[in-house]
Design an enzyme around this catalytic site. Structure first.
Site, PDB file in Angstrom:
ATOM      1  N   GLU A  37      81.673  25.889  -0.731  1.00 44.44           N
ATOM      2  CA  GLU A  37      81.631  27.293  -0.324  1.00 44.44           C
ATOM      3  C   GLU A  37      82.092  27.416   1.129  1.00 44.44           C
ATOM      4  OE1 GLU A  37      78.134  30.780   0.055  1.00 44.44           O
ATOM      5  OE2 GLU A  37      77.616  28.680  -0.327  1.00 44.44           O
ATOM      6  N   LYS A 106      81.068  36.299  -4.653  1.00 44.97           N
ATOM      7  CA  LYS A 106      79.666  35.923  -4.816  1.00 44.97           C
ATOM      8  C   LYS A 106      78.803  37.143  -5.119  1.00 44.97           C
ATOM      9  CE  LYS A 106      76.192  33.039  -2.450  1.00 44.97           C
ATOM     10  NZ  LYS A 106      75.929  32.259  -1.212  1.00 44.97           N
ATOM     11  N   CYS A 138      76.931  29.042  -5.093  1.00 44.35           N
ATOM     12  CA  CYS A 138      75.646  28.681  -4.499  1.00 44.35           C
ATOM     13  C   CYS A 138      74.454  29.460  -5.064  1.00 44.35           C
ATOM     14  CB  CYS A 138      75.729  28.824  -2.977  1.00 44.35           C
ATOM     15  SG  CYS A 138      74.517  27.791  -2.094  1.00 44.35           S
TER      16      CYS A 138
END
Length: 264
Positions: A37, A106, A138
């Site tokens: 990321e 995200k 994540c």
């Protein structure tokens, strides 16, 4: 196909990060490489102006990844800040055959990220070399809804760039793979970042997980470029049932037929 990760201590300078990516591609033959990321710029930013400066480098970073994709005949999934108008997203770029196939933004941001980033609004899957891949980033791992929706969208495998420091995410990743009977490729960064009043320590320990949640690659806390051969059976099952997707379909929403007042 060989699916894998390139893990390193992400720096603030784009050129240094690209050097690490190319080093990983040179030393490990991968058909698909997942990077961490925010691997263009690092994770911590002083303010919106600092983040916007990093986002302006994203097109150059993407061009370099496209060139590496052509040179090493591989697909690359990489985290970067992506600016669209006045909004900046924490995104993953999906590159194959020298072209960007698109971006995943995200969906679930940490409290720290919410101060600077706009959350994504659309769950996505991508076709990479004939395989339907669900991409997440994540903290998205902590929401089984993201992965179940991607499974319903046809995802055969999950790829997740990440920046995390605690051990919990590794356990969550194994469960996401197991509960959807699909392999998962998780790439976390290493190293430490500091900013006024905050320090972020990243543990590495990236890996490829089987559809049973088993780690298929070694753990490491430093530089790591590694992959695993994965296959995709026509019917996805586990030790409890032969066809998991048949059970998943039992939880699809029930729609009411208003005319006849029946359910379908």
């Amino acid at each position: 196909m060989r699916w894998g990760i390139i893990q390193w201590d992400v720096q603030r300078r784009m050129e240094e990060n690209l050097h690490q990516v190319e080093h990983g591609l040179q030393t490990t033959a991968l058909d698909v490489a997942v990077l961490p990321e925010m691997c263009l710029s690092g994770y911590l930013f002083q303010d919106a102006a600092h983040l916007a400066q990093a986002a302006r480098e994203a097109p150059l970073f993407l061009e370099a990844l496209e060139a590496l994709s052509r040179q090493y005949d591989c697909a690359i999934i990489a985290g970067l800040p992506r600016q669209e108008g006045k909004r900046v997203y924490n995104s993953a770029a999906v590159v194959d055959a020298g072209c960007c196939l698109g971006f995943y933004d995200k969906l679930h941001l940490s409290d720290l990220e919410k101060k600077l980033f706009t959350p994504g609004e659309k769950n996505r899957v991508f076709t990479i070399r004939g395989v339907t891949v669900g991409v997440s980033i994540c903290f998205d791992l902590w929401f089984p809804e993201v992965y179940r929706e991607q499974t319903r969208m046809g995802a055969q495998l999950f790829c997740c760039p990440a920046n995390f420091g605690g051990p919990q995410t590794l356990s969550v990743a194994a469960v996401r793979a197991m509960e959807n009977a699909a392999p998962l490729v998780l790439c976390n960064r290493t190293g430490t970042e500091r900013m006024e009043n905050i320090q972020a320590d990243f543990r590495g320990e990236s890996g490829v997980f089987s559809s049973f949640g088993q780690r298929l690659t070694p753990e490491a806390t430093g530089f790591l470029a590694v992959g695993a051969e994965l296959s995709f059976p026509p019917v996805r099952g586990n030790v409890i049932c032969r066809d998991l997707l048949a059970e998943v379909r039992r939880h699809e929403p029930i729609h009411t037929n208003k005319v006849g007042d029946k359910t379908t």
